[in-house]
Enzyme design. Structure first.
Site, PDB file in Angstrom:
ATOM      1  N   GLY A  10       0.789  -1.238   0.000  1.00  0.00           N
ATOM      2  CA  GLY A  10       0.000   0.000   0.000  1.00  0.00           C
ATOM      3  C   GLY A  10       0.813   1.276   0.000  1.00  0.00           C
ATOM      4  O   GLY A  10       0.313   2.324   0.385  1.00  0.00           O
ATOM      5  N   ASN A  12       1.692   2.952  -2.598  1.00  0.00           N
ATOM      6  CA  ASN A  12       1.048   3.867  -3.559  1.00  0.00           C
ATOM      7  C   ASN A  12      -0.243   4.458  -2.996  1.00  0.00           C
ATOM      8  O   ASN A  12      -0.567   5.616  -3.264  1.00  0.00           O
ATOM      9  CB  ASN A  12       0.793   3.165  -4.893  1.00  0.00           C
ATOM     10  CG  ASN A  12       2.038   3.123  -5.747  1.00  0.00           C
ATOM     11  OD1 ASN A  12       2.449   4.134  -6.312  1.00  0.00           O
ATOM     12  ND2 ASN A  12       2.670   1.957  -5.815  1.00  0.00           N
ATOM     13  N   ARG A  57     -15.849 -14.996  -9.678  1.00  0.00           N
ATOM     14  CA  ARG A  57     -15.070 -13.760  -9.739  1.00  0.00           C
ATOM     15  C   ARG A  57     -15.951 -12.603 -10.207  1.00  0.00           C
ATOM     16  O   ARG A  57     -15.875 -11.482  -9.708  1.00  0.00           O
ATOM     17  CB  ARG A  57     -13.886 -13.978 -10.687  1.00  0.00           C
ATOM     18  CG  ARG A  57     -12.954 -12.811 -10.854  1.00  0.00           C
ATOM     19  CD  ARG A  57     -11.982 -12.662  -9.697  1.00  0.00           C
ATOM     20  NE  ARG A  57     -10.947 -13.668  -9.682  1.00  0.00           N
ATOM     21  CZ  ARG A  57      -9.787 -13.557 -10.360  1.00  0.00           C
ATOM     22  NH1 ARG A  57      -9.543 -12.521 -11.101  1.00  0.00           N
ATOM     23  NH2 ARG A  57      -8.889 -14.493 -10.262  1.00  0.00           N
ATOM     24  N   MET A  82      -3.488  -6.978  -7.595  1.00  0.00           N
ATOM     25  CA  MET A  82      -2.876  -8.041  -8.372  1.00  0.00           C
ATOM     26  C   MET A  82      -3.877  -9.036  -8.945  1.00  0.00           C
ATOM     27  O   MET A  82      -3.522 -10.193  -9.184  1.00  0.00           O
ATOM     28  CB  MET A  82      -1.816  -8.746  -7.526  1.00  0.00           C
ATOM     29  CG  MET A  82      -0.743  -7.797  -7.006  1.00  0.00           C
ATOM     30  SD  MET A  82      -0.005  -6.732  -8.266  1.00  0.00           S
ATOM     31  CE  MET A  82       1.548  -7.547  -8.493  1.00  0.00           C
ATOM     32  N   LEU A  85      -9.495  -7.457 -13.395  1.00  0.00           N
ATOM     33  CA  LEU A  85     -10.904  -7.087 -13.174  1.00  0.00           C
ATOM     34  C   LEU A  85     -11.765  -7.680 -14.279  1.00  0.00           C
ATOM     35  O   LEU A  85     -11.412  -7.612 -15.455  1.00  0.00           O
ATOM     36  CB  LEU A  85     -11.042  -5.564 -13.150  1.00  0.00           C
ATOM     37  CG  LEU A  85     -10.406  -4.876 -11.937  1.00  0.00           C
ATOM     38  CD1 LEU A  85     -10.347  -3.369 -12.147  1.00  0.00           C
ATOM     39  CD2 LEU A  85     -11.170  -5.212 -10.657  1.00  0.00           C
ATOM     40  N   ASN A  99      -4.241   2.421 -13.447  1.00  0.00           N
ATOM     41  CA  ASN A  99      -3.350   1.431 -12.838  1.00  0.00           C
ATOM     42  C   ASN A  99      -1.918   1.961 -12.857  1.00  0.00           C
ATOM     43  O   ASN A  99      -1.547   2.729 -13.736  1.00  0.00           O
ATOM     44  CB  ASN A  99      -3.410   0.120 -13.649  1.00  0.00           C
ATOM     45  CG  ASN A  99      -2.542  -0.978 -13.062  1.00  0.00           C
ATOM     46  OD1 ASN A  99      -2.475  -1.154 -11.845  1.00  0.00           O
ATOM     47  ND2 ASN A  99      -1.868  -1.732 -13.917  1.00  0.00           N
ATOM     48  N   HIS A 101       2.100   0.546 -12.838  1.00  0.00           N
ATOM     49  CA  HIS A 101       2.833  -0.695 -13.105  1.00  0.00           C
ATOM     50  C   HIS A 101       4.337  -0.414 -13.128  1.00  0.00           C
ATOM     51  O   HIS A 101       4.771   0.577 -13.706  1.00  0.00           O
ATOM     52  CB  HIS A 101       2.374  -1.282 -14.444  1.00  0.00           C
ATOM     53  CG  HIS A 101       3.016  -2.601 -14.737  1.00  0.00           C
ATOM     54  ND1 HIS A 101       2.625  -3.777 -14.126  1.00  0.00           N
ATOM     55  CD2 HIS A 101       4.061  -2.914 -15.544  1.00  0.00           C
ATOM     56  CE1 HIS A 101       3.385  -4.762 -14.553  1.00  0.00           C
ATOM     57  NE2 HIS A 101       4.259  -4.275 -15.412  1.00  0.00           N
ATOM     58  N   GLU A 134      -9.502  -4.609 -20.566  1.00  0.00           N
ATOM     59  CA  GLU A 134      -9.686  -5.995 -20.131  1.00  0.00           C
ATOM     60  C   GLU A 134      -8.391  -6.811 -20.121  1.00  0.00           C
ATOM     61  O   GLU A 134      -8.385  -7.949 -19.643  1.00  0.00           O
ATOM     62  CB  GLU A 134     -10.779  -6.681 -20.973  1.00  0.00           C
ATOM     63  CG  GLU A 134     -10.494  -6.820 -22.462  1.00  0.00           C
ATOM     64  CD  GLU A 134     -10.586  -5.499 -23.225  1.00  0.00           C
ATOM     65  OE1 GLU A 134     -11.142  -4.512 -22.688  1.00  0.00           O
ATOM     66  OE2 GLU A 134     -10.069  -5.434 -24.353  1.00  0.00           O
ATOM     67  N   GLU A 166       6.695   6.021  -9.068  1.00  0.00           N
ATOM     68  CA  GLU A 166       5.254   5.719  -8.999  1.00  0.00           C
ATOM     69  C   GLU A 166       4.546   6.668  -8.048  1.00  0.00           C
ATOM     70  O   GLU A 166       3.450   7.159  -8.341  1.00  0.00           O
ATOM     71  CB  GLU A 166       5.037   4.277  -8.518  1.00  0.00           C
ATOM     72  CG  GLU A 166       5.508   3.216  -9.485  1.00  0.00           C
ATOM     73  CD  GLU A 166       5.184   1.806  -9.007  1.00  0.00           C
ATOM     74  OE1 GLU A 166       5.186   0.907  -9.828  1.00  0.00           O
ATOM     75  OE2 GLU A 166       4.938   1.602  -7.799  1.00  0.00           O
TER      76      GLU A 166
HETATM   77  C1  GAR Z   1       3.686  -1.322  -7.257  1.00  0.00           C
HETATM   78  O1  GAR Z   1       5.043  -1.205  -7.543  1.00  0.00           O
HETATM   79  C2  GAR Z   1       2.868  -1.500  -8.524  1.00  0.00           C
HETATM   80  O2  GAR Z   1       3.454  -0.873  -9.616  1.00  0.00           O
HETATM   81  C3  GAR Z   1       2.837  -2.994  -8.697  1.00  0.00           C
HETATM   82  O3  GAR Z   1       2.688  -3.479  -7.389  1.00  0.00           O
HETATM   83  C4  GAR Z   1       3.396  -2.625  -6.495  1.00  0.00           C
HETATM   84  C5  GAR Z   1       2.515  -2.390  -5.277  1.00  0.00           C
HETATM   85  O4  GAR Z   1       3.194  -1.679  -4.281  1.00  0.00           O
HETATM   86  N1  GAR Z   1       1.762  -3.391  -9.552  1.00  0.00           N
HETATM   87  C6  GAR Z   1       1.846  -4.349 -10.473  1.00  0.00           C
HETATM   88  O5  GAR Z   1       2.807  -5.060 -10.613  1.00  0.00           O
HETATM   89  C7  GAR Z   1       0.590  -4.510 -11.325  1.00  0.00           C
HETATM   90  N2  GAR Z   1       0.805  -5.443 -12.377  1.00  0.00           N
HETATM   91  P1  GAR Z   1       2.427  -0.969  -3.099  1.00  0.00           P
HETATM   92  O6  GAR Z   1       1.442  -1.985  -2.513  1.00  0.00           O
HETATM   93  O7  GAR Z   1       3.496  -0.595  -2.120  1.00  0.00           O
HETATM   94  O8  GAR Z   1       1.718   0.245  -3.656  1.00  0.00           O
END
Ligand code: GAR
Length: 188
Positions: A10, A12, A57, A82, A85, A99, A101, A134, A166
């Site tokens: 968390g 981000n 789902r 992760m 959707l 999102n 990434h 998607e 990010e």
């Molecule tokens: C982040 O680095 C994000 O870019 C990645 O998960 C991490 C979560 O970190 N997302 C992906 O890989 C999506 N395919 P956080 O929980 O500390 O925000």
């Protein structure tokens, strides 16, 4: 108002909260996500929606979308969410899901982007913020910024530098969206 979907740490989500953005709801597929505790500490309503507790789902995603809509969410931000959707969720928030990434998409989509980039031996990777469709980490790109891979980098050290980027790009994109300055339309 923003709803945030999380699966893990968390950081981000924390960046969105620290930026003073109007986060009103946080949801996770993972009951144990540290991000849910962060939301609680910030006084934001938080809930877990583990897929195993629903018939499918799709049903879970319908309920999740309903829960967010009831709280006035107009923008959904995936901050380390992760799971893919399903259609019922995407149809509820068309052009309203962002999102983040940890790679320069379309390179290295999926759950192991940083490890994949290191294994490939790239010299430069980075962070991407994009609208969600998607696919897995596909959809119109909003922001990208490069991060150099250093000699001796591990997945942890490289990911930490990518996350610094990010934490800047994601709140900026969310703010632009709420200010009506960002749409999912791809210009020709
Ligand atoms: C982040 O680095 C994000 O870019 C990645 O998960 C991490 C979560 O970190 N997302 C992906 O890989 C999506 N395919 P956080 O929980 O500390 O925000």
């Amino acid at each position: 108002m923003i709803g945030v979907l999380v699966s893990g740490k968390g950081s981000n989500l924390q960046a969105l909260l620290d930026a003073g953005l109007p986060v009103v709801a946080v949801a996770s597929n993972n009951t144990k996500a540290e991000a849910l505790d962060r939301a609680a500490r910030a006084g934001v309503e938080a809930a877990a929606f583990p897929a195993v507790e629903f018939a499918s789902r799709e049903r879970r995603d319908e309920e999740l979308a309903e829960w967010l809509a009831e709280r006035g969410v107009e923008l959904v931000v995936l901050a380390g969410y992760m799971q893919l959707l399903s259609a019922p969720f995407l149809e509820r928030f068309p052009g309203r899901i962002l999102n983040v990434h940890p790679s320069l998409l379309p390179a290295f989509p999926g759950a192991h982007a940083v490890e994949d980039a290191l294994a490939h031996g790239v010299k430069v990777t980075g962070a991407t913020v994009h609208f969600v469709d998607e696919g897995i980490d596909t959809g119109p790109i909003v922001f990208q910024e490069a991060v150099e891979v250093r000699e001796g980098d591990t997945a942890e050290t490289l990911h930490a530098r990518i996350q610094q980027v990010e934490h800047r790009l994601l709140p900026e994109a969310a703010r632009l969206f709420l200010d009506g300055k960002l749409t999912a339309a791809v210009s020709a």
